[in-house]
Design a protein around this motif. Structure first.
Motif, PDB file in Angstrom:
ATOM      1  N   LEU A  25       0.825  -1.210   0.000  1.00  0.00           N
ATOM      2  CA  LEU A  25       0.000   0.000   0.000  1.00  0.00           C
ATOM      3  C   LEU A  25       0.858   1.258   0.000  1.00  0.00           C
ATOM      4  CD1 LEU A  25      -2.765  -1.044   2.575  1.00  0.00           C
ATOM      5  CD2 LEU A  25      -3.036  -0.784   0.102  1.00  0.00           C
ATOM      6  N   PHE A  26       1.921   1.248   0.799  1.00  0.00           N
ATOM      7  CA  PHE A  26       2.795   2.424   0.879  1.00  0.00           C
ATOM      8  C   PHE A  26       3.482   2.692  -0.459  1.00  0.00           C
ATOM      9  CE2 PHE A  26       3.481   1.315   5.629  1.00  0.00           C
ATOM     10  CZ  PHE A  26       2.302   1.948   5.975  1.00  0.00           C
ATOM     11  N   MET A  27       3.916   1.631  -1.131  1.00  0.00           N
ATOM     12  CA  MET A  27       4.601   1.810  -2.410  1.00  0.00           C
ATOM     13  C   MET A  27       3.624   2.273  -3.492  1.00  0.00           C
ATOM     14  SD  MET A  27       7.661  -1.052  -2.658  1.00  0.00           S
ATOM     15  CE  MET A  27       6.608  -2.484  -2.702  1.00  0.00           C
ATOM     16  N   GLU A  28       2.379   1.846  -3.395  1.00  0.00           N
ATOM     17  CA  GLU A  28       1.375   2.249  -4.382  1.00  0.00           C
ATOM     18  C   GLU A  28       0.939   3.701  -4.200  1.00  0.00           C
ATOM     19  OE1 GLU A  28      -1.811  -0.486  -3.849  1.00  0.00           O
ATOM     20  OE2 GLU A  28      -0.834  -2.121  -4.973  1.00  0.00           O
ATOM     21  N   ARG A  29       0.773   4.128  -2.927  1.00  0.00           N
ATOM     22  CA  ARG A  29       0.133   5.412  -2.669  1.00  0.00           C
ATOM     23  C   ARG A  29       0.985   6.403  -1.889  1.00  0.00           C
ATOM     24  NH1 ARG A  29      -5.017   3.234   0.255  1.00  0.00           N
ATOM     25  NH2 ARG A  29      -5.177   5.435   0.827  1.00  0.00           N
ATOM     26  N   GLY A  30       2.083   5.940  -1.323  1.00  0.00           N
ATOM     27  CA  GLY A  30       2.918   6.810  -0.505  1.00  0.00           C
ATOM     28  C   GLY A  30       2.695   6.548   0.966  1.00  0.00           C
ATOM     29  N   PHE A  31       3.781   6.641   1.738  1.00  0.00           N
ATOM     30  CA  PHE A  31       3.712   6.301   3.167  1.00  0.00           C
ATOM     31  C   PHE A  31       2.705   7.175   3.915  1.00  0.00           C
ATOM     32  CE2 PHE A  31       5.249   6.626   7.581  1.00  0.00           C
ATOM     33  CZ  PHE A  31       5.310   5.289   7.917  1.00  0.00           C
ATOM     34  N   ASP A  32       2.756   8.479   3.681  1.00  0.00           N
ATOM     35  CA  ASP A  32       1.901   9.396   4.430  1.00  0.00           C
ATOM     36  C   ASP A  32       0.447   9.354   3.978  1.00  0.00           C
ATOM     37  OD1 ASP A  32       4.039  10.302   6.002  1.00  0.00           O
ATOM     38  OD2 ASP A  32       4.627  11.767   4.488  1.00  0.00           O
ATOM     39  N   ALA A  33       0.201   8.805   2.791  1.00  0.00           N
ATOM     40  CA  ALA A  33      -1.167   8.795   2.257  1.00  0.00           C
ATOM     41  C   ALA A  33      -1.979   7.595   2.742  1.00  0.00           C
ATOM     42  CB  ALA A  33      -1.127   8.801   0.735  1.00  0.00           C
ATOM     43  N   VAL A  34      -1.329   6.650   3.399  1.00  0.00           N
ATOM     44  CA  VAL A  34      -2.011   5.444   3.875  1.00  0.00           C
ATOM     45  C   VAL A  34      -2.033   5.464   5.398  1.00  0.00           C
ATOM     46  CG1 VAL A  34      -2.012   2.921   3.892  1.00  0.00           C
ATOM     47  CG2 VAL A  34      -1.243   4.154   1.852  1.00  0.00           C
ATOM     48  N   SER A  35      -3.203   5.306   5.972  1.00  0.00           N
ATOM     49  CA  SER A  35      -3.322   5.316   7.428  1.00  0.00           C
ATOM     50  C   SER A  35      -3.137   3.918   8.000  1.00  0.00           C
ATOM     51  CB  SER A  35      -4.697   5.851   7.849  1.00  0.00           C
ATOM     52  OG  SER A  35      -5.710   4.921   7.496  1.00  0.00           O
TER      53      SER A  35
END
Length: 209
Positions: A25-35
């Motif tokens: 999820l982090f690689m797809e959307r960015g670390f800060d964008a995923v809760s």
């Protein structure tokens, strides 16, 4: 296998599964964008359960390299049992990692590996959390070197230098590959740089050579 062993294997599988989901999820959307809540939902567990496994959001990512935290210490301990000095053993281990394209050496151009390191080094909070990992690596290596050096302080100083050398070599390899250089073109320079770096360590730490 004992019930305790089965529980530990189940626990480790849970760690790996949740970390894999989070990293994807982090690689797809960015670390800060995923809760954290989104990671828990994707893993089909509750937030409290997730935090029992991973006290901080950053730990979801660093779990990928957690097995390497005491790697240098394990190398030294195993080498001592074989009558091999610490620095030659660590040098041999790092060069073997380069030959095998072990991601921890930075010399790996697989897209998933590149994406992981882009995430790791491109996220300030992960870089900050990585310092704790490095400190624990230094501490475990210092313990392993304790029998080779006259004081705990000297063991800590030596461990700090060794861990720093390994880190800088890996970061340089990753930087060049991230810039678009072919792994085959980086490999020879990486091997030469590692040889020189460990020679410098041996010159400054003759007790470990």
């Amino acid at each position: 296998m004992s019930e305790t062993g089965l529980r530990e294997r189940k626990r480790q599988r849970m760690y790996q599964a949740v970390s894999d989901i989070a990293v994807r999820l982090f690689m797809e959307r960015g670390f800060d964008a995923v809760s954290v809540a989104e990671v828990a939902a994707a893993a089909e567990i509750s937030k409290p359960t997730l935090f029992r496994y991973f006290p901080a959001k950053e730990d979801l990512v660093l779990h990928r390299i957690a097995d390497h935290e005491q790697e240098a210490a394990r190398v030294v301990t195993a080498a001592r049992a074989e009558g091999v000095a610490a620095l030659p053993a660590l040098r041999r281990h790092f060069l073997a990692g380069l030959a095998a394209a072990d991601p921890v050496t930075g010399l790996n151009d697989h897209p998933n590996v590149r994406a992981f390191y882009d995430l790791l080094y491109g996220t300030p909070s992960l870089v900050a959390r990585l310092h704790g990992y490095l400190e624990r690596s230094e501490a475990s290596l210092a313990d392993a070197l304790g029998d080779d050096l006259p004081s705990a302080l000297e063991a800590r100083l030596a461990a700090g230098q060794i861990i720093a050398v390994r880190r800088i070599l890996a970061e340089e390899n990753w930087r060049r590959i991230a810039a678009g250089e072919r792994m085959e073109d980086v490999r020879e320079d990486a091997q030469t740089a590692a040889e020189r770096a460990f020679a410098m360590l041996a010159a400054g730490l003759p007790q470990l050579g």
